[in-house]
Design a protein around this motif. Sequence first.
Motif, mmCIF file in Angstrom:
data_model
loop_
_atom_site.group_PDB
_atom_site.id
_atom_site.type_symbol
_atom_site.label_atom_id
_atom_site.label_comp_id
_atom_site.label_asym_id
_atom_site.label_seq_id
_atom_site.Cartn_x
_atom_site.Cartn_y
_atom_site.Cartn_z
ATOM 1 N N ILE A 193 0.831 -1.203 0.000
ATOM 2 C CA ILE A 193 0.000 0.000 0.000
ATOM 3 C C ILE A 193 0.870 1.260 0.000
ATOM 4 N N ILE A 194 1.925 1.267 0.821
ATOM 5 C CA ILE A 194 2.792 2.440 0.902
ATOM 6 C C ILE A 194 3.502 2.674 -0.427
ATOM 7 N N LYS A 195 3.947 1.597 -1.089
ATOM 8 C CA LYS A 195 4.584 1.755 -2.403
ATOM 9 C C LYS A 195 3.616 2.381 -3.411
ATOM 10 N N ALA A 196 2.372 1.916 -3.414
ATOM 11 C CA ALA A 196 1.368 2.471 -4.330
ATOM 12 C C ALA A 196 1.141 3.952 -4.039
ATOM 13 N N SER A 197 1.092 4.305 -2.754
ATOM 14 C CA SER A 197 0.845 5.709 -2.392
ATOM 15 C C SER A 197 2.005 6.597 -2.832
ATOM 16 N N VAL A 198 3.240 6.109 -2.702
ATOM 17 C CA VAL A 198 4.412 6.882 -3.120
ATOM 18 C C VAL A 198 4.412 7.074 -4.634
ATOM 19 N N ASP A 199 4.067 6.018 -5.382
ATOM 20 C CA ASP A 199 4.027 6.111 -6.847
ATOM 21 C C ASP A 199 2.982 7.125 -7.306
ATOM 22 N N ILE A 200 1.809 7.097 -6.692
ATOM 23 C CA ILE A 200 0.736 8.033 -7.040
ATOM 24 C C ILE A 200 1.167 9.464 -6.713
ATOM 25 N N PHE A 201 1.788 9.655 -5.561
ATOM 26 C CA PHE A 201 2.234 10.974 -5.131
ATOM 27 C C PHE A 201 3.275 11.540 -6.102
ATOM 28 N N ARG A 202 4.261 10.732 -6.465
ATOM 29 C CA ARG A 202 5.322 11.197 -7.360
ATOM 30 C C ARG A 202 4.764 11.553 -8.736
ATOM 31 N N ASP A 203 3.841 10.746 -9.250
ATOM 32 C CA ASP A 203 3.254 11.027 -10.556
ATOM 33 C C ASP A 203 2.475 12.338 -10.534
ATOM 34 N N ALA A 204 1.694 12.555 -9.469
ATOM 35 C CA ALA A 204 0.894 13.781 -9.374
ATOM 36 C C ALA A 204 1.782 15.011 -9.236
ATOM 37 N N ILE A 205 2.833 14.918 -8.431
ATOM 38 C CA ILE A 205 3.748 16.049 -8.254
ATOM 39 C C ILE A 205 4.445 16.386 -9.575
ATOM 40 N N SER A 206 4.834 15.355 -10.329
ATOM 41 C CA SER A 206 5.521 15.600 -11.601
ATOM 42 C C SER A 206 4.620 16.338 -12.582
ATOM 43 N N LYS A 207 3.305 16.080 -12.517
ATOM 44 C CA LYS A 207 2.369 16.745 -13.426
ATOM 45 C C LYS A 207 2.061 18.178 -12.989
ATOM 46 N N MET A 208 2.364 18.519 -11.739
ATOM 47 C CA MET A 208 2.087 19.872 -11.263
ATOM 48 C C MET A 208 3.261 20.815 -11.488
ATOM 49 N N THR A 209 4.405 20.267 -11.852
ATOM 50 C CA THR A 209 5.558 21.111 -12.148
ATOM 51 C C THR A 209 5.623 21.355 -13.652
ATOM 52 N N ASP A 210 6.293 22.441 -14.054
ATOM 53 C CA ASP A 210 6.346 22.804 -15.465
ATOM 54 C C ASP A 210 7.393 21.974 -16.203
ATOM 55 N N ARG A 211 7.078 20.712 -16.368
ATOM 56 C CA ARG A 211 7.974 19.804 -17.076
ATOM 57 C C ARG A 211 7.602 19.740 -18.549
ATOM 58 N N SER A 212 8.596 19.403 -19.364
ATOM 59 C CA SER A 212 8.362 19.220 -20.791
ATOM 60 C C SER A 212 7.793 17.832 -21.052
ATOM 61 N N CYS A 213 7.220 17.651 -22.233
ATOM 62 C CA CYS A 213 6.756 16.330 -22.640
ATOM 63 C C CYS A 213 7.949 15.405 -22.878
ATOM 64 N N ASP A 214 7.678 14.121 -22.986
ATOM 65 C CA ASP A 214 8.753 13.158 -23.213
ATOM 66 C C ASP A 214 9.300 13.302 -24.636
ATOM 67 N N ASP A 215 10.462 12.711 -24.881
ATOM 68 C CA ASP A 215 11.155 12.854 -26.170
ATOM 69 C C ASP A 215 10.329 12.325 -27.336
ATOM 70 N N ALA A 216 9.602 11.238 -27.116
ATOM 71 C CA ALA A 216 8.804 10.661 -28.202
ATOM 72 C C ALA A 216 7.708 11.622 -28.647
ATOM 73 N N THR A 217 7.074 12.290 -27.681
ATOM 74 C CA THR A 217 6.025 13.260 -28.010
ATOM 75 C C THR A 217 6.613 14.459 -28.733
ATOM 76 N N LEU A 218 7.785 14.931 -28.269
ATOM 77 C CA LEU A 218 8.442 16.068 -28.922
ATOM 78 C C LEU A 218 8.800 15.743 -30.372
ATOM 79 N N GLN A 219 9.297 14.533 -30.609
ATOM 80 C CA GLN A 219 9.658 14.149 -31.971
ATOM 81 C C GLN A 219 8.415 14.044 -32.844
#
Length: 295
Positions: A193-219
């Motif tokens: 359960i804790i591993k799942a919660s950490v994965d969900i948290f990291r994914d949500a935080i990454s989407k809230m920061t001004d990150r670029s799309c992945d290389d495949a999308t850029l290409q």
Amino acid sequence: MEQRTSEQVAMRVSLITIVENILLSVFKLAAGLLAHSGAMVSDAVHSASDVMTTFVVMAGVKLANKASDKEHPYGHERLECVAAIILSVFLGLTGLGIGWAGIGNIRAGGAALPAPGGLALAAAIISILVKEAMYWYTRGAAKKTGSGALMADAWHHRSDALSSIGSFIGILGARMGLPILDPIASVVICLFIIKASVDIFRDAISKMTDRSCDDATLQALRDTVLANKQVLRIDRLSTRLFGDKFYVELEIATDASLPLSQAHDIAEQVHDAVERNFTKVKHCMIHVNPAETHP
């Protein structure tokens, strides 16, 4: 229309999830108490916590689909990430509570614990099948709507299925003469359960920061833009994630001798091609630079 449809899909899936979790948690709690299984009671608590987190998902999806307003001219998509973060915190606290109870039972001495009854074993099997089915159902809806909160809820179902597998192993081992395996299973459930919660948290935080799309999308974006033969080159391509969608900023070069109206038409063509081929694009802004051509 697309947003309303996505919202309706998410709400329907969430309502089904709530009903399923209420019925399953009551069944598992009764089975755990009647069959004297601490692991099954822990599993029931996990399922009950899913009801609260699904309400968080529903609120996040509802708010994320609100139209832009004066205070939020760029929309509300990031509120879905906030919902996923809240969900991850609830999930992590649930896991810690289950692990703490399991450790307490282990320290108290496994030999004194009664062996669980067969009802707890049957409940674990039913829970595994139901939660795995709900994982695939919710995952399919998340991919269809592009909802990060729904995908987080899908993994919540998967973590519940994994915890039920832990319950099954612990209950089976306890019935075979090793009662301490039941609380050990609770601790293993806690880790899942804790591993799942950490994965969900990291994914949500990454989407809230001004990150670029992945290389495949850029290409893929570059290929789409340069498919227009009147675009001589790409001077700048920037993307910015915004929740589950992203912004695109482009500087393209066209023949300097073209009239303004024709350069504008080229920009419109590129704009339409990008938004047509990339449904996750929230907005595409294009600037046209003059390029000197030589015979």
